[in-house]
Design a protein around this motif. Sequence first.
Motif, short mmCIF file in Angstrom:
data_model
loop_
_atom_site.label_atom_id
_atom_site.label_comp_id
_atom_site.label_asym_id
_atom_site.label_seq_id
_atom_site.Cartn_x
_atom_site.Cartn_y
_atom_site.Cartn_z
N ASN A 128 0.91 -1.19 0.06
CA ASN A 128 0.02 -0.04 -0.02
C ASN A 128 0.82 1.04 -0.14
O ASN A 128 0.22 2.38 0.26
CB ASN A 128 -1.03 -0.08 1.18
CG ASN A 128 -0.54 0.17 2.36
OD1 ASN A 128 0.64 0.52 2.81
ND2 ASN A 128 -1.11 -0.64 3.54
N TRP A 155 -1.95 -2.07 -4.15
CA TRP A 155 -1.29 -2.48 -5.43
C TRP A 155 -0.50 -3.62 -5.54
O TRP A 155 0.30 -4.06 -4.43
CB TRP A 155 -0.30 -1.41 -5.99
CG TRP A 155 -1.16 -0.04 -6.16
CD1 TRP A 155 -1.80 0.43 -7.11
CD2 TRP A 155 -1.15 0.85 -5.02
NE1 TRP A 155 -2.23 1.71 -6.79
CE2 TRP A 155 -1.90 2.10 -5.31
CE3 TRP A 155 -0.97 0.79 -3.48
CZ2 TRP A 155 -2.29 3.10 -4.54
CZ3 TRP A 155 -1.28 2.01 -2.80
CH2 TRP A 155 -1.83 3.00 -3.20
N PRO A 187 1.71 -0.58 -10.36
CA PRO A 187 0.77 0.13 -9.66
C PRO A 187 -0.61 0.12 -10.33
O PRO A 187 -1.48 0.85 -10.07
CB PRO A 187 1.48 1.37 -9.12
CG PRO A 187 2.51 1.42 -10.38
CD PRO A 187 3.05 0.12 -10.40
N ASN A 224 -4.85 -2.77 -9.12
CA ASN A 224 -5.03 -2.22 -7.97
C ASN A 224 -5.87 -3.46 -7.08
O ASN A 224 -6.71 -3.87 -7.63
CB ASN A 224 -5.98 -0.97 -7.70
CG ASN A 224 -5.26 0.34 -8.47
OD1 ASN A 224 -6.07 1.03 -8.69
ND2 ASN A 224 -4.17 0.22 -8.70
N GLN A 283 -9.06 -2.69 -12.51
CA GLN A 283 -8.33 -2.01 -13.40
C GLN A 283 -9.37 -0.75 -13.65
O GLN A 283 -10.32 -1.10 -14.18
CB GLN A 283 -8.17 -2.67 -14.74
CG GLN A 283 -7.21 -3.98 -14.33
CD GLN A 283 -6.88 -4.73 -16.02
OE1 GLN A 283 -7.34 -4.60 -16.99
NE2 GLN A 283 -6.21 -5.86 -15.80
#
Length: 185
Positions: free
Chosen positions: A52, A81, A86, A89, A103
């Motif tokens: 995170n 992530w 990244p 998620n 996404q």
Amino acid sequence: MITNQDLVELYGPENVVTVPADEVERLRVRDADAEVLARVGIPAFSPVIFTNHVEGEPPFLEVFDVETKDGSVHREVLLGWVPDDPVINFSLDAQQGFVTFVQRTDPPQFDVVNNNLAEFVEFLYLIDRFRMQPVDDPEVHEKSRHELRDRLRAMDPFSFEAPDLWWPKVLARVAAPGPGIDAFA
């Protein structure tokens, strides 16, 4: 269910995130998920699996509403992530409690990772605890990996319904455990 003490013993106090009660209230998540966030916590980092800590946007615990196909709106809370990616998620469905990959495209794409936040945190904990065990005998290690898979599957059978889901892929790639050792071949 694991406790905050379990997480702190494995990850260290600086790597376990608990969320203050007023912040949990702002998120408007289910009571069970609020309990995990406020009392148990979540790991800040699980090598290769979860973090995170990402610079920039979107921020940890960002709340975003998603319009569904039927026109209703549901609330998601950004949890973290995949490290080094990244764009992928992890989010928490505030109403139903699912932890999903999201996404953030138009429209957003979701894949369920776990049935609830408590299971997600426990999966991270059990896999990292396994990875940190010394490997003296490869056969014993492989047997332990299968026992871990069976335990996780018993907790959340949906997460193992297909080999291309997240957790089967993670477990298929877990190599020799230990700090500093890449968990994926």
